[in-house]
Design an enzyme around this catalytic site. Structure first.
Site, PDB file in Angstrom:
ATOM      1  N   MET A  76       0.078  13.563  -2.227  1.00 41.12           N
ATOM      2  CA  MET A  76      -1.280  14.131  -2.190  1.00 41.12           C
ATOM      3  C   MET A  76      -2.312  13.344  -2.981  1.00 41.12           C
ATOM      4  O   MET A  76      -3.402  13.854  -3.257  1.00 41.12           O
ATOM      5  CB  MET A  76      -1.253  15.588  -2.665  1.00 41.12           C
ATOM      6  CG  MET A  76      -0.514  16.534  -1.713  1.00 41.12           C
ATOM      7  SD  MET A  76      -1.095  16.464  -0.003  1.00 41.12           S
ATOM      8  CE  MET A  76      -2.713  17.219  -0.209  1.00 41.12           C
ATOM      9  N   ASN A  93       2.627   8.045   7.099  1.00 37.70           N
ATOM     10  CA  ASN A  93       2.338   9.362   6.538  1.00 37.70           C
ATOM     11  C   ASN A  93       2.520  10.401   7.625  1.00 37.70           C
ATOM     12  O   ASN A  93       2.288  10.127   8.799  1.00 37.70           O
ATOM     13  CB  ASN A  93       0.896   9.426   6.027  1.00 37.70           C
ATOM     14  CG  ASN A  93       0.529  10.822   5.521  1.00 37.70           C
ATOM     15  OD1 ASN A  93       1.279  11.438   4.770  1.00 37.70           O
ATOM     16  ND2 ASN A  93      -0.624  11.327   5.949  1.00 37.70           N
ATOM     17  N   HIS A  95       0.991  14.055   8.699  1.00 37.85           N
ATOM     18  CA  HIS A  95      -0.175  14.891   8.425  1.00 37.85           C
ATOM     19  C   HIS A  95      -0.099  16.134   9.304  1.00 37.85           C
ATOM     20  O   HIS A  95       0.192  16.035  10.498  1.00 37.85           O
ATOM     21  CB  HIS A  95      -1.450  14.097   8.735  1.00 37.85           C
ATOM     22  CG  HIS A  95      -2.700  14.868   8.461  1.00 37.85           C
ATOM     23  ND1 HIS A  95      -3.168  15.072   7.188  1.00 37.85           N
ATOM     24  CD2 HIS A  95      -3.566  15.482   9.288  1.00 37.85           C
ATOM     25  CE1 HIS A  95      -4.279  15.795   7.251  1.00 37.85           C
ATOM     26  NE2 HIS A  95      -4.536  16.059   8.514  1.00 37.85           N
ATOM     27  N   LEU A 130      -8.749   7.594   5.170  1.00 38.81           N
ATOM     28  CA  LEU A 130      -7.843   8.739   5.080  1.00 38.81           C
ATOM     29  C   LEU A 130      -7.443   9.291   6.454  1.00 38.81           C
ATOM     30  O   LEU A 130      -8.304   9.610   7.272  1.00 38.81           O
ATOM     31  CB  LEU A 130      -8.560   9.835   4.286  1.00 38.81           C
ATOM     32  CG  LEU A 130      -7.723  10.783   3.463  1.00 38.81           C
ATOM     33  CD1 LEU A 130      -6.848  10.027   2.484  1.00 38.81           C
ATOM     34  CD2 LEU A 130      -8.635  11.741   2.737  1.00 38.81           C
TER      35      LEU A 130
END
Ligand code: NHR
Length: 182
Positions: A76, A93, A95, A130
């Site tokens: 995080m 990652n 998500h 991001l």
């Protein structure tokens, strides 16, 4: 993370070399150690707003094992462009949304607020922006009429546990074609 570690056996092209967390009390560290995987914890809090210094301490542990692939799983802390550049094209990652919908935080509540009838999760390559990198896999679940953010999160998590190992196996074999579940 546990599902990824469990998956890397037999004819899988990868093996786990380190599980690292920014939270020294993360249960994942104890679970990894119990599975025989080396662990490291670097608490980000003493570094305050100095993300580069935190990442430098983390990199000492990572560089010591020289991994070919990094998998973020519930990690995080937003990573700086310099850190991302070190692992360009080698960092994944997962998500909890159907990207490009809902990058960032509170994805399940945002899907409910929008009245979405389906939700899901996405494995993507990590870039400096991001939740924005190339998509390597997606899994869908229905949104039910009485869902809360919590019940939806539980349904999505079950798919995260299936999707991420499937993507990692494919990625580690050099295949970047997206995985679709179910
Ligand atoms: N770093 C980069 N450069 N690119 C990505 O795509 C990243 C990343 C770091 C983490 C995971 C991501 C997610 O799956 C991830 C992807 C944390 C935040 C965040 O805002 C956003 C996205 C993700 C993870 N973190 C706050 C911060 O200040 C802290 C929030 C908290 O502690 O609750 O770093 O969702």
């Amino acid at each position: 993370m546990v599902r990824l570690v469990e998956s890397m056996t037999g004819d899988h092209p990868a093996r786990p070399v380190l599980v690292a967390s920014n939270d020294p009390s993360a249960t994942g560290l104890a679970r990894a150690a119990a599975m025989g995987v080396p662990v490291a914890a670097v608490d980000h809090r003493p570094f305050k707003s100095d993300r580069a210094a935190f990442e430098g301490a983390l990199l000492n542990h990572i560089d010591a094992v020289a991994p070919d692939i990094l998998c973020l799983a519930g990690f995080m802390r937003v990573l700086t462009p310099a850190f991302v550049a070190r692992f360009e094209g080698r960092m994944l990652n997962i998500h909890p949304s159907l990207l490009p919908k809902y990058p960032g935080l509170h994805t399940h509540q945002r899907a409910l607020d929008a009245g979405d009838t389906e939700a899901g999760c996405t494995v993507h390559q990590v870039t400096a922006v991001l939740d924005d990198g190339p998509i390597l896999g997606q899994a869908r679940v229905p949104v039910l009429a009485d869902d809360t953010a919590e019940t939806l999160a539980t349904r999505v998590l079950a798919m995260e546990h299936r999707l991420y190992p499937a993507v990692l196996r494919r990625f580690a074999a050099g295949d970047l074609s997206p995985v679709r579940l179910p």
